[in-house]
Design a protein around this motif. Structure first.
Motif, PDB file in Angstrom:
ATOM      1  N   THR A  86      15.439   3.997   1.364  1.00 26.97           N
ATOM      2  CA  THR A  86      14.111   3.384   1.374  1.00 26.97           C
ATOM      3  C   THR A  86      14.129   2.038   0.672  1.00 26.97           C
ATOM      4  O   THR A  86      13.563   1.056   1.180  1.00 26.97           O
ATOM      5  CB  THR A  86      13.088   4.333   0.708  1.00 26.97           C
ATOM      6  N   LEU A  87      14.781   1.960  -0.478  1.00 32.87           N
ATOM      7  CA  LEU A  87      14.834   0.687  -1.211  1.00 32.87           C
ATOM      8  C   LEU A  87      15.626  -0.363  -0.442  1.00 32.87           C
ATOM      9  O   LEU A  87      15.229  -1.535  -0.387  1.00 32.87           O
ATOM     10  CB  LEU A  87      15.433   0.899  -2.599  1.00 32.87           C
ATOM     11  N   GLU A  88      16.722   0.048   0.167  1.00 29.48           N
ATOM     12  CA  GLU A  88      17.521  -0.887   0.971  1.00 29.48           C
ATOM     13  C   GLU A  88      16.696  -1.416   2.146  1.00 29.48           C
ATOM     14  O   GLU A  88      16.698  -2.618   2.439  1.00 29.48           O
ATOM     15  CB  GLU A  88      18.776  -0.185   1.477  1.00 29.48           C
ATOM     16  N   MET A  89      15.966  -0.529   2.810  1.00 25.28           N
ATOM     17  CA  MET A  89      15.128  -0.948   3.935  1.00 25.28           C
ATOM     18  C   MET A  89      14.001  -1.869   3.474  1.00 25.28           C
ATOM     19  O   MET A  89      13.631  -2.807   4.178  1.00 25.28           O
ATOM     20  CB  MET A  89      14.553   0.281   4.651  1.00 25.28           C
ATOM     21  N   TYR A  90      13.445  -1.588   2.277  1.00 21.80           N
ATOM     22  CA  TYR A  90      12.394  -2.456   1.745  1.00 21.80           C
ATOM     23  C   TYR A  90      12.961  -3.853   1.468  1.00 21.80           C
ATOM     24  O   TYR A  90      12.346  -4.867   1.815  1.00 21.80           O
ATOM     25  CB  TYR A  90      11.782  -1.870   0.473  1.00 21.80           C
ATOM     26  N   GLN A  91      14.124  -3.913   0.857  1.00 24.05           N
ATOM     27  CA  GLN A  91      14.719  -5.197   0.491  1.00 24.05           C
ATOM     28  C   GLN A  91      15.046  -6.052   1.703  1.00 24.05           C
ATOM     29  O   GLN A  91      14.963  -7.275   1.645  1.00 24.05           O
ATOM     30  CB  GLN A  91      15.964  -4.980  -0.379  1.00 24.05           C
ATOM     31  N   ASN A  92      15.398  -5.431   2.837  1.00 23.65           N
ATOM     32  CA  ASN A  92      15.712  -6.243   4.019  1.00 23.65           C
ATOM     33  C   ASN A  92      14.510  -6.406   4.955  1.00 23.65           C
ATOM     34  O   ASN A  92      14.649  -6.975   6.033  1.00 23.65           O
ATOM     35  CB  ASN A  92      16.947  -5.709   4.758  1.00 23.65           C
ATOM     36  N   GLY A  93      13.341  -5.889   4.547  1.00 25.82           N
ATOM     37  CA  GLY A  93      12.116  -6.086   5.324  1.00 25.82           C
ATOM     38  C   GLY A  93      11.880  -5.062   6.416  1.00 25.82           C
ATOM     39  O   GLY A  93      10.832  -5.061   7.063  1.00 25.82           O
ATOM     40  N   GLU A  94      12.823  -4.170   6.623  1.00 24.63           N
ATOM     41  CA  GLU A  94      12.697  -3.182   7.694  1.00 24.63           C
ATOM     42  C   GLU A  94      11.622  -2.134   7.395  1.00 24.63           C
ATOM     43  O   GLU A  94      10.891  -1.704   8.292  1.00 24.63           O
ATOM     44  CB  GLU A  94      14.052  -2.505   7.894  1.00 24.63           C
ATOM     45  N   LEU A  95      11.510  -1.720   6.135  1.00 20.45           N
ATOM     46  CA  LEU A  95      10.536  -0.688   5.769  1.00 20.45           C
ATOM     47  C   LEU A  95       9.109  -1.171   6.034  1.00 20.45           C
ATOM     48  O   LEU A  95       8.304  -0.446   6.620  1.00 20.45           O
ATOM     49  CB  LEU A  95      10.698  -0.287   4.300  1.00 20.45           C
ATOM     50  N   GLN A  96       8.795  -2.399   5.612  1.00 21.36           N
ATOM     51  CA  GLN A  96       7.453  -2.930   5.806  1.00 21.36           C
ATOM     52  C   GLN A  96       7.090  -2.923   7.290  1.00 21.36           C
ATOM     53  O   GLN A  96       5.984  -2.527   7.675  1.00 21.36           O
ATOM     54  CB  GLN A  96       7.339  -4.365   5.258  1.00 21.36           C
ATOM     55  N   LYS A  97       8.013  -3.339   8.131  1.00 20.47           N
ATOM     56  CA  LYS A  97       7.770  -3.390   9.577  1.00 20.47           C
ATOM     57  C   LYS A  97       7.531  -1.989  10.133  1.00 20.47           C
ATOM     58  O   LYS A  97       6.582  -1.768  10.889  1.00 20.47           O
ATOM     59  CB  LYS A  97       8.967  -4.058  10.268  1.00 20.47           C
ATOM     60  N   MET A  98       8.386  -1.037   9.748  1.00 19.57           N
ATOM     61  CA  MET A  98       8.248   0.337  10.245  1.00 19.57           C
ATOM     62  C   MET A  98       6.928   0.972   9.809  1.00 19.57           C
ATOM     63  O   MET A  98       6.260   1.634  10.597  1.00 19.57           O
ATOM     64  CB  MET A  98       9.411   1.200   9.764  1.00 19.57           C
ATOM     65  N   VAL A  99       6.561   0.755   8.536  1.00 21.32           N
ATOM     66  CA  VAL A  99       5.319   1.335   8.023  1.00 21.32           C
ATOM     67  C   VAL A  99       4.126   0.739   8.758  1.00 21.32           C
ATOM     68  O   VAL A  99       3.235   1.465   9.213  1.00 21.32           O
ATOM     69  CB  VAL A  99       5.210   1.122   6.492  1.00 21.32           C
ATOM     70  N   LYS A 100       4.082  -0.573   8.894  1.00 17.17           N
ATOM     71  CA  LYS A 100       2.960  -1.214   9.576  1.00 17.17           C
ATOM     72  C   LYS A 100       2.848  -0.751  11.030  1.00 17.17           C
ATOM     73  O   LYS A 100       1.749  -0.480  11.512  1.00 17.17           O
ATOM     74  CB  LYS A 100       3.084  -2.733   9.507  1.00 17.17           C
ATOM     75  N   GLU A 101       3.969  -0.648  11.734  1.00 15.47           N
ATOM     76  CA  GLU A 101       3.947  -0.189  13.123  1.00 15.47           C
ATOM     77  C   GLU A 101       3.470   1.257  13.224  1.00 15.47           C
ATOM     78  O   GLU A 101       2.702   1.600  14.120  1.00 15.47           O
ATOM     79  CB  GLU A 101       5.322  -0.342  13.764  1.00 15.47           C
ATOM     80  N   ALA A 102       3.919   2.109  12.312  1.00 16.54           N
ATOM     81  CA  ALA A 102       3.519   3.521  12.338  1.00 16.54           C
ATOM     82  C   ALA A 102       2.030   3.669  12.068  1.00 16.54           C
ATOM     83  O   ALA A 102       1.340   4.425  12.753  1.00 16.54           O
ATOM     84  CB  ALA A 102       4.326   4.325  11.330  1.00 16.54           C
ATOM     85  N   VAL A 103       1.521   2.936  11.079  1.00 16.41           N
ATOM     86  CA  VAL A 103       0.103   3.024  10.735  1.00 16.41           C
ATOM     87  C   VAL A 103      -0.740   2.448  11.869  1.00 16.41           C
ATOM     88  O   VAL A 103      -1.755   3.024  12.251  1.00 16.41           O
ATOM     89  CB  VAL A 103      -0.169   2.317   9.389  1.00 16.41           C
ATOM     90  N   LYS A 104      -0.314   1.327  12.428  1.00 14.30           N
ATOM     91  CA  LYS A 104      -1.044   0.704  13.543  1.00 14.30           C
ATOM     92  C   LYS A 104      -1.067   1.637  14.738  1.00 14.30           C
ATOM     93  O   LYS A 104      -2.092   1.795  15.395  1.00 14.30           O
ATOM     94  CB  LYS A 104      -0.388  -0.626  13.917  1.00 14.30           C
ATOM     95  N   GLY A 105       0.057   2.268  15.024  1.00 18.97           N
ATOM     96  CA  GLY A 105       0.144   3.197  16.157  1.00 18.97           C
ATOM     97  C   GLY A 105      -0.709   4.429  15.988  1.00 18.97           C
ATOM     98  O   GLY A 105      -1.105   5.058  16.958  1.00 18.97           O
TER      99      GLY A 105
END
Length: 113
Positions: A86-105
């Motif tokens: 989770t921290l690695e994904m947050y640091q490279n910006g992937e987590l933010q994108k996944m969370v926003k897409e999941a919530v939007k969906g």
């Protein structure tokens, strides 16, 4: 309802859910704390399950997705992993994108999100 059914319901009915020791506001473990902080920093609402208050979920969760440790983060019904991933994904910006897409969906139709 069995513990596995409750876990499955939480995973499938929430766009983002973390199974953690404690709560995001009062974590009971450093790994859970850091993972919850990364999710909070994404700026979207997420659900959590405090595994310490439900011994059955604490016992059964490692078998649910064959992941032995806590925390466990699920986004759009899929296991993302634990704290380090989770921290690695947050640091490279992937987590933010996944969370926003999941919530939007998960937003109701017609919602101006």
């Amino acid at each position: 309802m069995s513990a596995l059914e409750r876990i499955d319901q939480a995973v499938k009915s929430n766009p983002v859910v973390i199974f953690m020791k404690g709560t995001p506001q009062m974590p009971q473990c450093g790994f859970s704390s850091r993972a919850a902080q990364a999710l909070m920093a994404c700026g979207e609402e997420f659900s959590y399950v405090n595994v310490l208050v439900d011994p059955e979920i604490f016992q059964e969760l490692p078998q649910y997705a064959n992941w032995p440790t806590f925390p466990q983060i699920y986004i759009a019904g899929e296991l993302i992993g634990g704290c380090d991933i989770t921290l690695e994904m947050y640091q490279n910006g992937e987590l933010q994108k996944m969370v926003k897409e999941a919530v939007k969906g998960a937003a109701p139709a017609g919602n101006a999100a």
